[in-house]
Scaffold this active site. Structure first.
Site, PDB file in Angstrom:
ATOM      1  N   GLY A 152     -36.961  58.453 -62.964  1.00 29.96           N
ATOM      2  CA  GLY A 152     -35.595  58.021 -62.652  1.00 29.96           C
ATOM      3  C   GLY A 152     -35.557  57.029 -61.502  1.00 29.96           C
ATOM      4  N   LEU A 153     -36.186  57.386 -60.396  1.00 24.53           N
ATOM      5  CA  LEU A 153     -36.185  56.503 -59.226  1.00 24.53           C
ATOM      6  C   LEU A 153     -37.050  55.272 -59.483  1.00 24.53           C
ATOM      7  CD1 LEU A 153     -35.194  56.189 -56.357  1.00 24.53           C
ATOM      8  CD2 LEU A 153     -36.978  57.763 -55.604  1.00 24.53           C
TER       9      LEU A 153
ATOM     10  N   GLY B 212     -45.236  62.235 -59.489  1.00 25.26           N
ATOM     11  CA  GLY B 212     -45.470  63.648 -59.235  1.00 25.26           C
ATOM     12  C   GLY B 212     -44.371  64.489 -59.850  1.00 25.26           C
TER      13      GLY B 212
ATOM     14  N   SER C 222     -39.282  64.474 -49.451  1.00 19.75           N
ATOM     15  CA  SER C 222     -38.011  64.999 -49.961  1.00 19.75           C
ATOM     16  C   SER C 222     -37.313  65.843 -48.901  1.00 19.75           C
ATOM     17  CB  SER C 222     -38.278  65.873 -51.195  1.00 19.75           C
ATOM     18  OG  SER C 222     -37.103  66.579 -51.576  1.00 19.75           O
TER      19      SER C 222
ATOM     20  N   HIS D 256     -36.385  68.561 -49.450  1.00 20.29           N
ATOM     21  CA  HIS D 256     -36.809  69.945 -49.675  1.00 20.29           C
ATOM     22  C   HIS D 256     -38.008  70.347 -48.803  1.00 20.29           C
ATOM     23  CE1 HIS D 256     -33.670  70.383 -52.509  1.00 20.29           C
ATOM     24  NE2 HIS D 256     -34.023  69.230 -53.043  1.00 20.29           N
TER      25      HIS D 256
ATOM     26  N   TYR E 154     -42.552  72.998 -54.450  1.00 15.97           N
ATOM     27  CA  TYR E 154     -42.313  71.542 -54.475  1.00 15.97           C
ATOM     28  C   TYR E 154     -42.105  70.998 -53.054  1.00 15.97           C
ATOM     29  CZ  TYR E 154     -39.411  67.353 -54.903  1.00 15.97           C
ATOM     30  OH  TYR E 154     -38.878  66.099 -54.739  1.00 15.97           O
TER      31      TYR E 154
ATOM     32  N   LYS F 217     -44.395  68.399 -50.443  1.00 16.99           N
ATOM     33  CA  LYS F 217     -43.927  67.222 -49.699  1.00 16.99           C
ATOM     34  C   LYS F 217     -44.290  67.363 -48.224  1.00 16.99           C
ATOM     35  CE  LYS F 217     -42.154  65.165 -53.270  1.00 16.99           C
ATOM     36  NZ  LYS F 217     -42.759  63.949 -53.805  1.00 16.99           N
TER      37      LYS F 217
ATOM     38  N   ARG G 287     -22.405  68.752 -52.288  1.00 15.47           N
ATOM     39  CA  ARG G 287     -23.595  68.629 -51.433  1.00 15.47           C
ATOM     40  C   ARG G 287     -24.107  67.190 -51.406  1.00 15.47           C
ATOM     41  NH1 ARG G 287     -28.948  68.499 -53.077  1.00 15.47           N
ATOM     42  NH2 ARG G 287     -30.426  68.852 -51.384  1.00 15.47           N
TER      43      ARG G 287
HETATM   44  P1  NAI Z   1     -38.936  61.845 -61.991  1.00 13.84           P
HETATM   45  O1  NAI Z   1     -39.350  63.212 -62.355  1.00 13.84           O
HETATM   46  O2  NAI Z   1     -37.850  61.185 -62.756  1.00 13.84           O
HETATM   47  O3  NAI Z   1     -40.207  60.872 -62.014  1.00 13.84           O
HETATM   48  C1  NAI Z   1     -41.494  61.284 -61.629  1.00 13.84           C
HETATM   49  C2  NAI Z   1     -42.502  60.475 -62.404  1.00 13.84           C
HETATM   50  O4  NAI Z   1     -43.812  60.893 -62.022  1.00 13.84           O
HETATM   51  C3  NAI Z   1     -42.376  60.681 -63.922  1.00 13.84           C
HETATM   52  O5  NAI Z   1     -42.239  59.447 -64.582  1.00 13.84           O
HETATM   53  C4  NAI Z   1     -43.674  61.382 -64.307  1.00 13.84           C
HETATM   54  O6  NAI Z   1     -44.173  61.004 -65.590  1.00 13.84           O
HETATM   55  C5  NAI Z   1     -44.611  60.955 -63.192  1.00 13.84           C
HETATM   56  N1  NAI Z   1     -45.679  61.938 -63.000  1.00 13.84           N
HETATM   57  C6  NAI Z   1     -45.541  63.291 -62.893  1.00 13.84           C
HETATM   58  N2  NAI Z   1     -46.745  63.869 -62.789  1.00 13.84           N
HETATM   59  C7  NAI Z   1     -47.654  62.864 -62.818  1.00 13.84           C
HETATM   60  C8  NAI Z   1     -49.074  62.831 -62.768  1.00 13.84           C
HETATM   61  N3  NAI Z   1     -49.795  63.953 -62.682  1.00 13.84           N
HETATM   62  N4  NAI Z   1     -49.691  61.632 -62.847  1.00 13.84           N
HETATM   63  C9  NAI Z   1     -48.961  60.489 -62.959  1.00 13.84           C
HETATM   64  N5  NAI Z   1     -47.611  60.454 -63.008  1.00 13.84           N
HETATM   65  C10 NAI Z   1     -46.973  61.638 -62.937  1.00 13.84           C
HETATM   66  O7  NAI Z   1     -38.579  61.894 -60.435  1.00 13.84           O
HETATM   67  P2  NAI Z   1     -37.695  60.888 -59.586  1.00 13.84           P
HETATM   68  O8  NAI Z   1     -36.350  61.450 -59.416  1.00 13.84           O
HETATM   69  O9  NAI Z   1     -37.854  59.521 -60.114  1.00 13.84           O
HETATM   70  O10 NAI Z   1     -38.422  61.010 -58.166  1.00 13.84           O
HETATM   71  C11 NAI Z   1     -39.499  60.138 -57.823  1.00 13.84           C
HETATM   72  C12 NAI Z   1     -40.178  60.698 -56.572  1.00 13.84           C
HETATM   73  O11 NAI Z   1     -39.241  60.766 -55.510  1.00 13.84           O
HETATM   74  C13 NAI Z   1     -40.772  62.096 -56.744  1.00 13.84           C
HETATM   75  O12 NAI Z   1     -41.958  62.179 -55.986  1.00 13.84           O
HETATM   76  C14 NAI Z   1     -39.703  62.997 -56.136  1.00 13.84           C
HETATM   77  O13 NAI Z   1     -40.270  64.174 -55.628  1.00 13.84           O
HETATM   78  C15 NAI Z   1     -39.168  62.099 -55.026  1.00 13.84           C
HETATM   79  N6  NAI Z   1     -37.773  62.415 -54.696  1.00 13.84           N
HETATM   80  C16 NAI Z   1     -36.773  61.999 -55.530  1.00 13.84           C
HETATM   81  C17 NAI Z   1     -35.455  62.266 -55.221  1.00 13.84           C
HETATM   82  C18 NAI Z   1     -34.338  61.725 -56.051  1.00 13.84           C
HETATM   83  O14 NAI Z   1     -33.193  61.879 -55.630  1.00 13.84           O
HETATM   84  N7  NAI Z   1     -34.581  61.100 -57.194  1.00 13.84           N
HETATM   85  C19 NAI Z   1     -35.120  63.069 -54.045  1.00 13.84           C
HETATM   86  C20 NAI Z   1     -36.253  63.440 -53.232  1.00 13.84           C
HETATM   87  C21 NAI Z   1     -37.519  63.106 -53.556  1.00 13.84           C
HETATM   88  C1  15L Z   2     -35.349  66.192 -54.964  1.00 13.88           C
HETATM   89  O1  15L Z   2     -36.335  66.266 -54.228  1.00 13.88           O
HETATM   90  C2  15L Z   2     -35.455  66.022 -56.421  1.00 13.88           C
HETATM   91  O2  15L Z   2     -36.630  65.299 -56.788  1.00 13.88           O
HETATM   92  C3  15L Z   2     -34.241  65.333 -57.018  1.00 13.88           C
HETATM   93  O3  15L Z   2     -34.294  65.483 -58.435  1.00 13.88           O
HETATM   94  C4  15L Z   2     -32.938  65.944 -56.475  1.00 13.88           C
HETATM   95  O4  15L Z   2     -32.808  67.232 -56.955  1.00 13.88           O
HETATM   96  C5  15L Z   2     -32.943  65.934 -54.971  1.00 13.88           C
HETATM   97  O5  15L Z   2     -34.135  66.451 -54.413  1.00 13.88           O
HETATM   98  C6  15L Z   2     -31.776  66.718 -54.340  1.00 13.88           C
HETATM   99  O6  15L Z   2     -31.998  67.442 -53.372  1.00 13.88           O
HETATM  100  O7  15L Z   2     -30.655  66.546 -54.789  1.00 13.88           O
END
Ligand code: NAI
Ligand code: 15L
Length: 269
Positions: free
Chosen positions: A15-16, A71, A109, A111, A138, A142, A176
């Site tokens: 997503g990000l 991740g 994060s 979290h 999780y 982080k 939130r």
């Molecule tokens: P997401 O779940 O949409 O994307 C994560 C991506 O990592 C996926 O495309 C997945 O295929 C890939 N992935 C997972 N395991 C893998 C592996 N073993 N090897 C290679 N690729 C792998 O998550 P999102 O929302 O895009 O978040 C991106 C990052 O930002 C994550 O690390 C998440 O923890 C962190 N984050 C995101 C937040 C948000 O609001 N979107 C909030 C806080 C942290």
């Molecule tokens: C995260 O760390 C998650 O990756 C994201 O999907 C959201 O749930 C976000 O925190 C949140 O706290 O809203």
């Protein structure tokens, strides 16, 4: 450090990652993409697991910096978190060290501090130096990532900005999130600042917009040159009308991590 041009974006299919693929090229970056799953319309993307050290080493070769988003982004078993987030992040840092990459932006994060009580209106904002209190395996991963980043700076001179992201989505969808939301545009501004600021060593910042209801201190992010342009307050009336204000008596509303503390969403989605 000269301003980076070529940047490896891990987690580019997520997503990000998808939002940043759309927004970061306007800042002049040439993105190299990496993810476990293929990315439609991006035949040049590297499709590999973070456990594949050879693929990671090849992916970082010649880049100026890495934005590490890949991740597990929700709660999962410790074994799955260990592989993707703990060993995977270690593998990424080792690859960067071996290939001489000097700057990583790490998607930490909120979290990592999820058990921290959320401030009530008028309370002091949560500083970056608050003790970490992970709310899940999780969040624990982080917290590990932030320590790994500090270690790679102290031991190997690899710089990191650890961004404790709140919620980066198109719009806030809960009360939130009015406090922790980071608009995609502000996310790109913050990543750009994290890539270009001088001498960051290991800097921890919170990642959110300039929300009226902000819970934490954005000063370390602003010190990098981050100047957030958005505020979730425009969504407040609708969300509060639908869900009500946060309730002091509700455990889900009592801590920064929200429902991750009480009933965490599980990976995969
Ligand atoms: P997401 O779940 O949409 O994307 C994560 C991506 O990592 C996926 O495309 C997945 O295929 C890939 N992935 C997972 N395991 C893998 C592996 N073993 N090897 C290679 N690729 C792998 O998550 P999102 O929302 O895009 O978040 C991106 C990052 O930002 C994550 O690390 C998440 O923890 C962190 N984050 C995101 C937040 C948000 O609001 N979107 C909030 C806080 C942290
Ligand atoms: C995260 O760390 C998650 O990756 C994201 O999907 C959201 O749930 C976000 O925190 C949140 O706290 O809203």
């Amino acid at each position: 450090m000269p301003a980076p041009r070529t940047v490896l974006l891990t987690g580019a299919a997520g997503g990000l990652g998808t939002l940043m693929r759309g927004l970061l090229p306007a800042y002049g970056y040439d993105l190299r993409l990496f993810d476990l799953v293929p990315i439609e319309g991006e035949p040049g993307a590297v499709t590999a697991d973070l456990g594949d050290r050879d693929a990671l080493r090849e992916a970082v070769r010649g880049v100026d910096a890495v934005i590490h988003l890949a991740g597990i982004s929700l709660e999962a078993s410790f074994d799955r978190i260990l592989h993707a987030n703990i060993e995977g992040t270690y593998n990424l840092y080792e690859a960067a060290r071996e290939e001489g990459v000097r700057r990583i932006v790490f998607a930490s994060s909120n979290h990592a501090i999820g058990y921290t009580p959320r401030p009530a209106p008028g309370d002091p904002l949560i500083p970056v130096g608050t003790p970490r209190r992970p709310d899940t395996f999780y969040g624990l991963s982080k917290s590990f990532g932030e320590d790994l980043a500090q270690f790679y700076w102290d031991k190997h001179g690899v710089e990191t900005v650890s961004v404790r992201i709140g919620s980066c989505f198109m719009e806030p969808t809960s009360v939130r999130m009015l406090s922790v939301w980071m608009s995609p545009g502000d996310g790109a501004r913050l990543f750009h600042a994290a890539l270009t600021a001088e001498d960051v060593e290991h800097t921890v910042v919170y990642g959110s917009s300039a929300n009226t209801r902000l819970w934490w201190d954005l000063s370390t992010a602003r010190a990098l040159g981050y100047d957030p342009q958005d505020d979730s307050e425009q969504y407040a009336a609708g969300l509060v009308a639908e869900h009500g204000e946060l309730d002091e008596e509700n455990p889900e509303h009592a801590r920064v991590g929200g429902h991750f503390v009480t009933n965490p969403p599980l990976w995969p989605h």
